[in-house]
Scaffold this motif. Structure first.
Motif, PDB file in Angstrom:
ATOM      1  N   ILE A   1      57.620  73.364   3.806  1.00  0.00           N
ATOM      2  CA  ILE A   1      58.170  74.527   3.101  1.00  0.00           C
ATOM      3  C   ILE A   1      59.684  74.399   3.004  1.00  0.00           C
ATOM      4  CG2 ILE A   1      58.579  77.023   3.242  1.00  0.00           C
ATOM      5  CD1 ILE A   1      55.769  77.275   4.492  1.00  0.00           C
ATOM      6  N   ARG A   2      60.314  74.011   4.087  1.00  0.00           N
ATOM      7  CA  ARG A   2      61.775  73.892   4.105  1.00  0.00           C
ATOM      8  C   ARG A   2      62.256  72.733   3.242  1.00  0.00           C
ATOM      9  NH1 ARG A   2      63.400  77.774   6.863  1.00  0.00           N
ATOM     10  NH2 ARG A   2      62.299  78.599   8.694  1.00  0.00           N
ATOM     11  N   GLN A   3      61.390  71.774   3.002  1.00  0.00           N
ATOM     12  CA  GLN A   3      61.737  70.682   2.095  1.00  0.00           C
ATOM     13  C   GLN A   3      61.637  71.103   0.632  1.00  0.00           C
ATOM     14  OE1 GLN A   3      59.444  67.151   2.911  1.00  0.00           O
ATOM     15  NE2 GLN A   3      60.713  66.561   4.649  1.00  0.00           N
ATOM     16  N   GLY A   4      61.025  72.249   0.380  1.00  0.00           N
ATOM     17  CA  GLY A   4      60.938  72.765  -0.982  1.00  0.00           C
ATOM     18  C   GLY A   4      59.747  72.284  -1.782  1.00  0.00           C
ATOM     19  N   LEU A   5      58.714  71.758  -1.121  1.00  0.00           N
ATOM     20  CA  LEU A   5      57.529  71.310  -1.840  1.00  0.00           C
ATOM     21  C   LEU A   5      56.784  72.495  -2.444  1.00  0.00           C
ATOM     22  CD1 LEU A   5      58.151  68.738  -0.097  1.00  0.00           C
ATOM     23  CD2 LEU A   5      55.677  68.357  -0.046  1.00  0.00           C
ATOM     24  N   SER A   6      55.997  72.214  -3.465  1.00  0.00           N
ATOM     25  CA  SER A   6      55.220  73.259  -4.116  1.00  0.00           C
ATOM     26  C   SER A   6      54.053  73.683  -3.230  1.00  0.00           C
ATOM     27  CB  SER A   6      54.675  72.760  -5.460  1.00  0.00           C
ATOM     28  OG  SER A   6      53.663  71.777  -5.253  1.00  0.00           O
ATOM     29  N   PHE A   7      53.489  74.835  -3.561  1.00  0.00           N
ATOM     30  CA  PHE A   7      52.354  75.347  -2.791  1.00  0.00           C
ATOM     31  C   PHE A   7      51.194  74.353  -2.791  1.00  0.00           C
ATOM     32  CE2 PHE A   7      48.342  77.660  -2.500  1.00  0.00           C
ATOM     33  CZ  PHE A   7      48.529  78.420  -1.353  1.00  0.00           C
ATOM     34  N   ASP A   8      50.847  73.840  -3.974  1.00  0.00           N
ATOM     35  CA  ASP A   8      49.712  72.918  -4.079  1.00  0.00           C
ATOM     36  C   ASP A   8      49.968  71.623  -3.313  1.00  0.00           C
ATOM     37  OD1 ASP A   8      48.321  74.731  -5.618  1.00  0.00           O
ATOM     38  OD2 ASP A   8      48.905  73.832  -7.532  1.00  0.00           O
ATOM     39  N   ASP A   9      51.191  71.126  -3.365  1.00  0.00           N
ATOM     40  CA  ASP A   9      51.514  69.889  -2.642  1.00  0.00           C
ATOM     41  C   ASP A   9      51.432  70.099  -1.129  1.00  0.00           C
ATOM     42  OD1 ASP A   9      51.845  68.450  -4.940  1.00  0.00           O
ATOM     43  OD2 ASP A   9      54.037  68.611  -4.984  1.00  0.00           O
ATOM     44  N   ILE A  10      51.900  71.253  -0.672  1.00  0.00           N
ATOM     45  CA  ILE A  10      51.841  71.548   0.767  1.00  0.00           C
ATOM     46  C   ILE A  10      50.393  71.658   1.229  1.00  0.00           C
ATOM     47  CG2 ILE A  10      52.335  73.310   2.505  1.00  0.00           C
ATOM     48  CD1 ILE A  10      54.954  73.862   1.014  1.00  0.00           C
ATOM     49  N   ALA A  11      49.562  72.337   0.444  1.00  0.00           N
ATOM     50  CA  ALA A  11      48.146  72.480   0.810  1.00  0.00           C
ATOM     51  C   ALA A  11      47.457  71.122   0.887  1.00  0.00           C
ATOM     52  CB  ALA A  11      47.442  73.383  -0.193  1.00  0.00           C
ATOM     53  N   ALA A  12      47.722  70.255  -0.085  1.00  0.00           N
ATOM     54  CA  ALA A  12      47.102  68.932  -0.095  1.00  0.00           C
ATOM     55  C   ALA A  12      47.576  68.092   1.088  1.00  0.00           C
ATOM     56  CB  ALA A  12      47.420  68.221  -1.413  1.00  0.00           C
ATOM     57  N   HIS A  13      48.869  68.177   1.372  1.00  0.00           N
ATOM     58  CA  HIS A  13      49.421  67.411   2.497  1.00  0.00           C
ATOM     59  C   HIS A  13      48.837  67.906   3.818  1.00  0.00           C
ATOM     60  CE1 HIS A  13      52.682  64.964   4.384  1.00  0.00           C
ATOM     61  NE2 HIS A  13      52.455  65.810   5.374  1.00  0.00           N
ATOM     62  N   ALA A  14      48.686  69.212   3.959  1.00  0.00           N
ATOM     63  CA  ALA A  14      48.155  69.775   5.204  1.00  0.00           C
ATOM     64  C   ALA A  14      46.703  69.333   5.427  1.00  0.00           C
ATOM     65  CB  ALA A  14      48.254  71.295   5.174  1.00  0.00           C
ATOM     66  N   ARG A  15      45.923  69.298   4.359  1.00  0.00           N
ATOM     67  CA  ARG A  15      44.538  68.823   4.494  1.00  0.00           C
ATOM     68  C   ARG A  15      44.509  67.379   4.986  1.00  0.00           C
ATOM     69  NH1 ARG A  15      43.754  71.665  -0.494  1.00  0.00           N
ATOM     70  NH2 ARG A  15      42.400  73.496  -0.205  1.00  0.00           N
ATOM     71  N   ASN A  16      45.348  66.561   4.394  1.00  0.00           N
ATOM     72  CA  ASN A  16      45.415  65.153   4.787  1.00  0.00           C
ATOM     73  C   ASN A  16      45.910  65.009   6.220  1.00  0.00           C
ATOM     74  OD1 ASN A  16      45.285  62.271   4.063  1.00  0.00           O
ATOM     75  ND2 ASN A  16      47.509  62.347   4.286  1.00  0.00           N
ATOM     76  N   PHE A  17      46.856  65.852   6.605  1.00  0.00           N
ATOM     77  CA  PHE A  17      47.415  65.831   7.959  1.00  0.00           C
ATOM     78  C   PHE A  17      46.325  66.089   8.996  1.00  0.00           C
ATOM     79  CE2 PHE A  17      49.382  67.944  11.604  1.00  0.00           C
ATOM     80  CZ  PHE A  17      50.446  67.103  11.884  1.00  0.00           C
TER      81      PHE A  17
END
Length: 329
Positions: A187-203
């Motif tokens: 979030i602090r890096q400024g990523l979009s909502f969809d990108d954050i959700a996808a990254h979190a799933r992969n994480f």
């Protein structure tokens, strides 16, 4: 915002240059006022887009307590499980006295049980922010995920513009904590909502969880192991060592006798899983000393590791029992 300020300054100078009798004591014309209003609205929308507020919501399987970032943009919220011990209900919120609950568990002869958060509890949190990311305990262990999904549907019926995603952690405790920290970073890096959700799933697909139990009272009360076997194991100082499967289930894999062997087994398993350093979270149930020993053993091997130690909240205390450890990486 600099462009807006420049336009405002230019207009103010233009008005000041105009005779008072014509401009009406420095008041801008209707055309200038309309232009300024439109400009401010455009930049206001851009400003809001850049500073949307976020609510990261977990059920109380996560050992983090509710908090808000200093700038107010990111809220960490928690929806509580309820833990029934005998005739008493313990709500797993920030006010829960975990030590009192553990004592009640140890004095109670009958099996306890837990109730997952209601859809209404999730819904109340979804309505608090522009963007909501919910992380639940493994759907293989609880109905919390289903409650969150029902709440999401209710929230979107009220407001289709809401951004809501539900993540099944396929885990619990410290693994959820690591995901929360990762989402905050993105979030602090400024990523979009969809990108954050996808990254979190992969994480969540890459992180691991291990646990070590020194008490088997809950397993005995629930009939999962024979009473004599559990009592003998506890008397001999035998710990149960387990992990979370890729499907989100808990499995016992080995046993260790004594706290020193427990730490060695946990560290050895981390090596087998390919851990080479990074972020680690350790949750302990009234056993800070052993958690600190594990932390030191990890740092002896992997110096480039950041380790956070937290006490278990109610739900993880219920399952780990007094003395237990849960570690994620």
């Amino acid at each position: 915002m600099n462009t807006t300020l420049c336009i405002f300054c230019f207009m103010k100078e233009s008005v000041q240059d105009r005779p008072a009798a014509v401009c009406g004591a420095d008041r801008p014309t209707a055309r200038e006022s309309a232009f300024l209003t439109i400009t401010l609205k455009i930049f206001g929308k851009r400003e809001r887009k850049n500073y949307m507020n976020w609510n990261i919501i977990t059920d109380s399987s996560c050992d983090l307590l509710p908090s808000t970032s200093p700038d107010g943009r990111i809220r960490l919220a928690s929806v509580p499980f309820t833990i029934r011990i005998g005739e008493r209900d313990f709500v797993d919120d920030e006010h829960l006295d975990t030590m009192e609950m553990l004592s009640a568990m140890e004095q109670e002869h009958s099996a306890g049980h837990t109730s997952c958060p209601t859809p209404d509890a999730w819904l109340a949190q979804f309505e608090q922010a522009d963007c909501a990311i919910a992380i639940t305990i493994s759907s293989q262990l609880s109905g919390s995920m289903n409650s969150a999904l029902a709440a999401r549907d209710m929230a979107l019926e009220k407001n289709l513009d809401k951004k809501i995603v539900i993540l099944d952690s396929l885990s619990t405790g410290p693994e959820v904590l690591l995901c929360v920290k990762e989402i905050e970073r993105l979030i602090r890096q400024g990523l979009s909502f969809d990108d954050i959700a996808a990254h979190a799933r992969n994480f969540l697909q890459k992180t691991k969880i291990l646990f070590a139990l020194s008490s088997f009272d809950n397993l005995i009360k629930n009939g999962r192991i024979h009473r004599l076997t559990g009592m003998l194991a506890k008397a001999l100082g035998i710990w149960g060592i387990g992990s979370g499967s890729d499907e989100g289930k808990i499995t016992f894999e080995s046993k260790a006798r004594g706290a020193k062997k427990v730490v060695q087994t946990l560290v050895s398993t981390m090596k087998e899983h390919g851990f080479i350093g990074g972020n680690v979270a350790i949750s302990h149930c009234d056993n800070l000393a052993l958690a600190q020993t594990l932390k030191n053993s990890i740092l002896d091997i992997w110096e480039n590791t950041s380790i956070e130690i937290l006490p278990t909240r109610g739900l993880c205390s219920y399952y780990a029992e007094r003395g237990g450890l849960i570690v994620s990486y």
